[in-house]
Design a protein around this motif. Structure first.
Motif, PDB file in Angstrom:
ATOM      1  N   THR A 173       0.814  -1.216   0.000  1.00 19.13           N
ATOM      2  CA  THR A 173       0.000   0.000   0.000  1.00 19.13           C
ATOM      3  C   THR A 173       0.843   1.259   0.000  1.00 19.13           C
ATOM      4  OG1 THR A 173      -1.692  -1.208   1.249  1.00 19.13           O
ATOM      5  CG2 THR A 173      -1.896   1.198   1.171  1.00 19.13           C
ATOM      6  N   PHE A 174       1.906   1.269   0.778  1.00 15.36           N
ATOM      7  CA  PHE A 174       2.682   2.502   0.948  1.00 15.36           C
ATOM      8  C   PHE A 174       4.093   2.410   0.354  1.00 15.36           C
ATOM      9  CE2 PHE A 174      -0.197   2.122   4.660  1.00 15.36           C
ATOM     10  CZ  PHE A 174      -1.033   3.188   4.368  1.00 15.36           C
ATOM     11  N   GLY A 175       4.740   1.257   0.526  1.00 15.88           N
ATOM     12  CA  GLY A 175       6.133   1.138   0.095  1.00 15.88           C
ATOM     13  C   GLY A 175       6.308   1.195  -1.410  1.00 15.88           C
ATOM     14  N   LEU A 176       5.547   0.396  -2.151  1.00 11.53           N
ATOM     15  CA  LEU A 176       5.708   0.359  -3.601  1.00 11.53           C
ATOM     16  C   LEU A 176       5.384   1.693  -4.271  1.00 11.53           C
ATOM     17  CD1 LEU A 176       4.355  -3.223  -4.424  1.00 11.53           C
ATOM     18  CD2 LEU A 176       6.731  -2.463  -4.275  1.00 11.53           C
ATOM     19  N   PRO A 177       4.247   2.350  -3.928  1.00 16.09           N
ATOM     20  CA  PRO A 177       3.999   3.665  -4.523  1.00 16.09           C
ATOM     21  C   PRO A 177       5.086   4.683  -4.162  1.00 16.09           C
ATOM     22  CG  PRO A 177       1.970   2.788  -3.597  1.00 16.09           C
ATOM     23  CD  PRO A 177       3.077   1.888  -3.142  1.00 16.09           C
ATOM     24  N   ALA A 178       5.598   4.626  -2.928  1.00 14.81           N
ATOM     25  CA  ALA A 178       6.640   5.569  -2.509  1.00 14.81           C
ATOM     26  C   ALA A 178       7.920   5.360  -3.316  1.00 14.81           C
ATOM     27  CB  ALA A 178       6.924   5.409  -1.014  1.00 14.81           C
ATOM     28  N   VAL A 179       8.248   4.095  -3.585  1.00 11.89           N
ATOM     29  CA  VAL A 179       9.440   3.805  -4.387  1.00 11.89           C
ATOM     30  C   VAL A 179       9.280   4.369  -5.796  1.00 11.89           C
ATOM     31  CG1 VAL A 179      10.761   1.951  -5.477  1.00 11.89           C
ATOM     32  CG2 VAL A 179      10.144   1.782  -3.064  1.00 11.89           C
ATOM     33  N   MET A 180       8.099   4.211  -6.384  1.00 12.38           N
ATOM     34  CA  MET A 180       7.871   4.726  -7.737  1.00 12.38           C
ATOM     35  C   MET A 180       7.981   6.245  -7.776  1.00 12.38           C
ATOM     36  SD  MET A 180       7.507   2.088  -9.632  1.00 12.38           S
ATOM     37  CE  MET A 180       6.899   2.812 -11.147  1.00 12.38           C
ATOM     38  N   VAL A 181       7.414   6.928  -6.789  1.00 15.07           N
ATOM     39  CA  VAL A 181       7.506   8.397  -6.726  1.00 15.07           C
ATOM     40  C   VAL A 181       8.960   8.816  -6.567  1.00 15.07           C
ATOM     41  CG1 VAL A 181       6.928  10.427  -5.351  1.00 15.07           C
ATOM     42  CG2 VAL A 181       5.164   8.737  -5.876  1.00 15.07           C
ATOM     43  N   ALA A 182       9.673   8.150  -5.648  1.00 14.29           N
ATOM     44  CA  ALA A 182      11.080   8.480  -5.418  1.00 14.29           C
ATOM     45  C   ALA A 182      11.909   8.253  -6.681  1.00 14.29           C
ATOM     46  CB  ALA A 182      11.631   7.634  -4.266  1.00 14.29           C
ATOM     47  N   PHE A 183      11.592   7.205  -7.431  1.00 21.35           N
ATOM     48  CA  PHE A 183      12.328   6.918  -8.669  1.00 21.35           C
ATOM     49  C   PHE A 183      12.222   8.088  -9.644  1.00 21.35           C
ATOM     50  CE2 PHE A 183      12.211   5.435 -13.074  1.00 21.35           C
ATOM     51  CZ  PHE A 183      13.446   4.811 -13.175  1.00 21.35           C
ATOM     52  N   PHE A 184      11.021   8.595  -9.853  1.00 23.68           N
ATOM     53  CA  PHE A 184      10.850   9.685 -10.813  1.00 23.68           C
ATOM     54  C   PHE A 184      11.449  10.991 -10.293  1.00 23.68           C
ATOM     55  CE2 PHE A 184       7.783   6.718 -12.621  1.00 23.68           C
ATOM     56  CZ  PHE A 184       8.088   6.845 -13.972  1.00 23.68           C
ATOM     57  N   VAL A 185      11.393  11.204  -8.981  1.00 22.27           N
ATOM     58  CA  VAL A 185      12.025  12.399  -8.411  1.00 22.27           C
ATOM     59  C   VAL A 185      13.536  12.331  -8.619  1.00 22.27           C
ATOM     60  CG1 VAL A 185      12.536  13.609  -6.254  1.00 22.27           C
ATOM     61  CG2 VAL A 185      10.203  12.859  -6.732  1.00 22.27           C
ATOM     62  N   LEU A 186      14.119  11.174  -8.367  1.00 26.18           N
ATOM     63  CA  LEU A 186      15.567  11.013  -8.501  1.00 26.18           C
ATOM     64  C   LEU A 186      16.029  11.087  -9.964  1.00 26.18           C
ATOM     65  CD1 LEU A 186      16.155   8.178  -5.876  1.00 26.18           C
ATOM     66  CD2 LEU A 186      16.826  10.571  -5.681  1.00 26.18           C
ATOM     67  N   ASN A 187      15.112  10.893 -10.890  1.00 28.95           N
ATOM     68  CA  ASN A 187      15.460  10.981 -12.306  1.00 28.95           C
ATOM     69  C   ASN A 187      15.117  12.335 -12.915  1.00 28.95           C
ATOM     70  OD1 ASN A 187      16.518   8.331 -13.663  1.00 28.95           O
ATOM     71  ND2 ASN A 187      15.020   7.661 -12.139  1.00 28.95           N
ATOM     72  N   ALA A 188      14.784  13.306 -12.079  1.00 27.37           N
ATOM     73  CA  ALA A 188      14.416  14.627 -12.589  1.00 27.37           C
ATOM     74  C   ALA A 188      15.537  15.243 -13.435  1.00 27.37           C
ATOM     75  CB  ALA A 188      14.055  15.552 -11.425  1.00 27.37           C
ATOM     76  N   ARG A 189      16.771  15.042 -13.019  1.00 26.94           N
ATOM     77  CA  ARG A 189      17.898  15.599 -13.783  1.00 26.94           C
ATOM     78  C   ARG A 189      17.998  14.963 -15.173  1.00 26.94           C
ATOM     79  NH1 ARG A 189      23.381  16.696 -10.632  1.00 26.94           N
ATOM     80  NH2 ARG A 189      21.864  18.062  -9.614  1.00 26.94           N
ATOM     81  N   LEU A 190      17.691  13.671 -15.257  1.00 29.21           N
ATOM     82  CA  LEU A 190      17.678  13.009 -16.560  1.00 29.21           C
ATOM     83  C   LEU A 190      16.630  13.641 -17.478  1.00 29.21           C
ATOM     84  CD1 LEU A 190      18.493  10.498 -18.383  1.00 29.21           C
ATOM     85  CD2 LEU A 190      16.517   9.362 -17.358  1.00 29.21           C
ATOM     86  N   PHE A 191      15.442  13.886 -16.925  1.00 32.23           N
ATOM     87  CA  PHE A 191      14.381  14.481 -17.726  1.00 32.23           C
ATOM     88  C   PHE A 191      14.778  15.867 -18.230  1.00 32.23           C
ATOM     89  CE2 PHE A 191      11.610  12.027 -14.532  1.00 32.23           C
ATOM     90  CZ  PHE A 191      11.823  10.835 -15.214  1.00 32.23           C
ATOM     91  N   GLU A 192      15.462  16.630 -17.370  1.00 32.25           N
ATOM     92  CA  GLU A 192      15.890  17.973 -17.766  1.00 32.25           C
ATOM     93  C   GLU A 192      16.997  17.906 -18.822  1.00 32.25           C
ATOM     94  OE1 GLU A 192      17.111  19.941 -14.224  1.00 32.25           O
ATOM     95  OE2 GLU A 192      15.110  19.921 -13.316  1.00 32.25           O
TER      96      GLU A 192
END
Length: 200
Positions: A173-192
């Motif tokens: 319920t909480f861990g998997l969605p949090a990991v997915m959000v963290a993944f995209f946040v940590l890849n923000a520099r890649l997107f830029e």
């Protein structure tokens, strides 16, 4: 490809995450109780699964009717929930439903790995509207997401096999969605770095 129709973001979030939250609430309420249905005794986990399946189906149908589109992951998730959740309810055995995240993550890791091997940007086909990037950026993101899904599959197996049922539900319920959000946040520099130049 037809663009998805825009809907209220709060409604979209409720339809996407509401069934999972409901599963958590039902499990939390009945986890220490057995429930008898049709003369058969079920655990709180099985009861939560029984409720989750039709609610997820209804919310997925609502998303499709409102937006005109479903992501491949939403379709795959619904199919696997119906199959493995149905097996858990039918056989009164929670392990089938607990295996579902492992299977879906392995499927997506395999598809992303295959897309890299074939030099195809399948991820771009799915996400290009939300994240316009150059081809090199999509290749890097595809590799990272394949590794992420592989890691999540391993993590799910370890949690459901070695930890308590409550721990697995919290992880799901909480861990998997949090990991997915963290993944995209940590890849923000890649997107830029690989963002497509905006039209003048």
């Amino acid at each position: 490809m037809t663009a998805a129709r825009k809907i209220n973001p709060w409604l979209k979030a409720a339809l996407e995450f509401g069934p999972l939250v409901l599963f958590f609430l039902v499990f939390s309420r009945f986890r220490d109780h057995a429930v008898t249905l049709g003369g058969r005794e079920y655990s709180g986990f099985i009861l939560a699964t029984l409720i989750f399946i039709p609610v997820l189906a209804a919310s997925t149908l609502a998303l499709w009717r409102l937006t005109g589109r479903l992501a491949p992951m939403q379709i795959a998730t619904l199919v696997l929930v119906v199959v493995f959740g149905g097996l858990s309810v039918w056989l009164n055995d929670p392990k089938f439903f607990k295996m579902k995240p492992t299977i879906i993550y392995l499927i997506f890791a395999g598809l992303l790995g295959l897309s890299l091997a074939l030099r195809r940007n399948w991820l771009e086909l799915v996400m290009s509207e939300a994240l316009p990037m150059r081809a090199e950026g999509w290749r890097i993101l595809t590799l990272r997401m394949a590794l992420l899904f592989l890691g999540l599959a391993v993590a799910n197996e370890l949690v459901w096999r070695l930890m308590s049922e409550t721990a697995w539900v919290n992880f799901k319920t909480f861990g998997l969605p949090a990991v997915m959000v963290a993944f995209f946040v940590l890849n923000a520099r890649l997107f830029e770095r690989y963002a497509q130049p905006k039209d003048p």
